[in-house]
Design an enzyme around this catalytic site. Structure first.
Site, PDB file in Angstrom:
ATOM      1  N   GLU A 112       5.003   3.718  -1.343  1.00  0.00           N
ATOM      2  CA  GLU A 112       4.079   2.422  -0.796  1.00  0.00           C
ATOM      3  C   GLU A 112       4.925   1.170  -0.758  1.00  0.00           C
ATOM      4  OE1 GLU A 112      -0.076   4.407  -1.706  1.00  0.00           O
ATOM      5  OE2 GLU A 112       0.987   3.725  -3.556  1.00  0.00           O
ATOM      6  N   GLU A 132       0.326  12.108  -4.985  1.00  0.00           N
ATOM      7  CA  GLU A 132      -1.158  11.730  -5.823  1.00  0.00           C
ATOM      8  C   GLU A 132      -2.235  12.786  -5.695  1.00  0.00           C
ATOM      9  OE1 GLU A 132       0.687   7.718  -4.321  1.00  0.00           O
ATOM     10  OE2 GLU A 132       0.782   9.925  -3.645  1.00  0.00           O
TER      11      GLU A 132
END
Length: 255
Positions: A112, A132
């Site tokens: 990210e 995640e």
């Protein structure tokens, strides 16, 4: 700001994540520091391009699990996610072009972070992914939004839904990175690329980045108002209006 290093020389701002003992995993305090550093870089007249990289053998292993695991759901959303968004948004919206040098793995929040850059150079040994959901959590720092805009929905589906990790060659083929170099050559390649900006108009480059961001859905409202505000500020009307205000008179713009 012990976990970031900022050095500005010859127009290049080199920002290094400096927590190698934890593979440059990010904490809340580090996100606060990143936000402050982005504001500093934004205002630095001698910084024309930014190179972002990591110290040691990782670019960024994502968010430090120990930093968020004990949050309440409200605290997780309010502080970890929202504050993280503010920091990464500031990086993505810097006026300067940003080159990310992936000198090691970019996983989860590390991907990210890399997605905020305008261009990504990967060293040949690295891997990229979004692990995640394997922890029961989502990629929450625009890992399903900015990443989809920049890399495409299907590539993000493969990483986030099915846990696929890509090596550097496959990442380049998919558009996750723009260039692959040998291990240890990332900074040299980024510096050579940054040097090319010396021969490109700085104001034009800034405006083009803002317009591309707007087209991509990044900060569209702010971009248009900044561009319009810049145009208005260049007109003689501003000086007429300011002079009238100081004289406590009504401005006559038609003289």
């Amino acid at each position: 700001m012990d976990h970031f290093l900022l050095d500005i020389q010859n127009g290049i701002a080199r920002l290094t994540i400096n927590r190698p003992d934890r593979l440059n995993a990010l904490t809340e305090a580090m996100m606060d520091d990143l936000l402050a550093l982005c504001r500093q870089i934004e205002r630095a007249e001698d910084a024309h391009v930014v190179i972002l990289t990591g110290e040691g053998r990782a670019f960024c292993a994502g968010g430090d699990i120990d930093a968020w695991a004990d949050h309440t759901p409200d605290g997780f959303a309010r502080h970890w996610l929202r504050d993280g968004h503010q920091a990464l948004d500031a990086l993505a919206r810097l006026r300067q072009p940003v080159i990310a040098v992936l000198n090691g793995h970019a996983l989860g929040g590390g991907l990210e972070l890399a997605a905020c850059a305008d261009l990504r150079i990967a060293e040949a040994h690295i891997r990229i992914g979004q692990p995640e959901p394997a922890l029961g959590i989502i990629p929450g720092w625009s890992g399903t939004q900015r990443t989809v805009r920049r890399f495409g929905a299907q590539t993000v589906r493969r990483m986030a839904l099915f846990g696929t990790q890509f090596d550097a060659v496959e990442a380049e083929r998919l558009g996750l990175v723009d260039q692959v170099v040998e291990q240890g050559q990332g900074l040299a390649a980024a510096t050579e690329l940054a040097e090319t900006l010396r021969y490109r108009g700085p104001i034009a480059t800034e405006l083009v980045k803002m317009l591309i961001n707007a087209a991509e859905g990044e900060e569209r409202e702010r971009v248009f108002e900044v561009l319009a505000g810049r145009a208005a500020a260049m007109q003689p009307e501003l000086q007429t209006g300011l002079a009238a205000f100081k004289a406590r008179k009504k401005a006559d713009f038609w003289k």
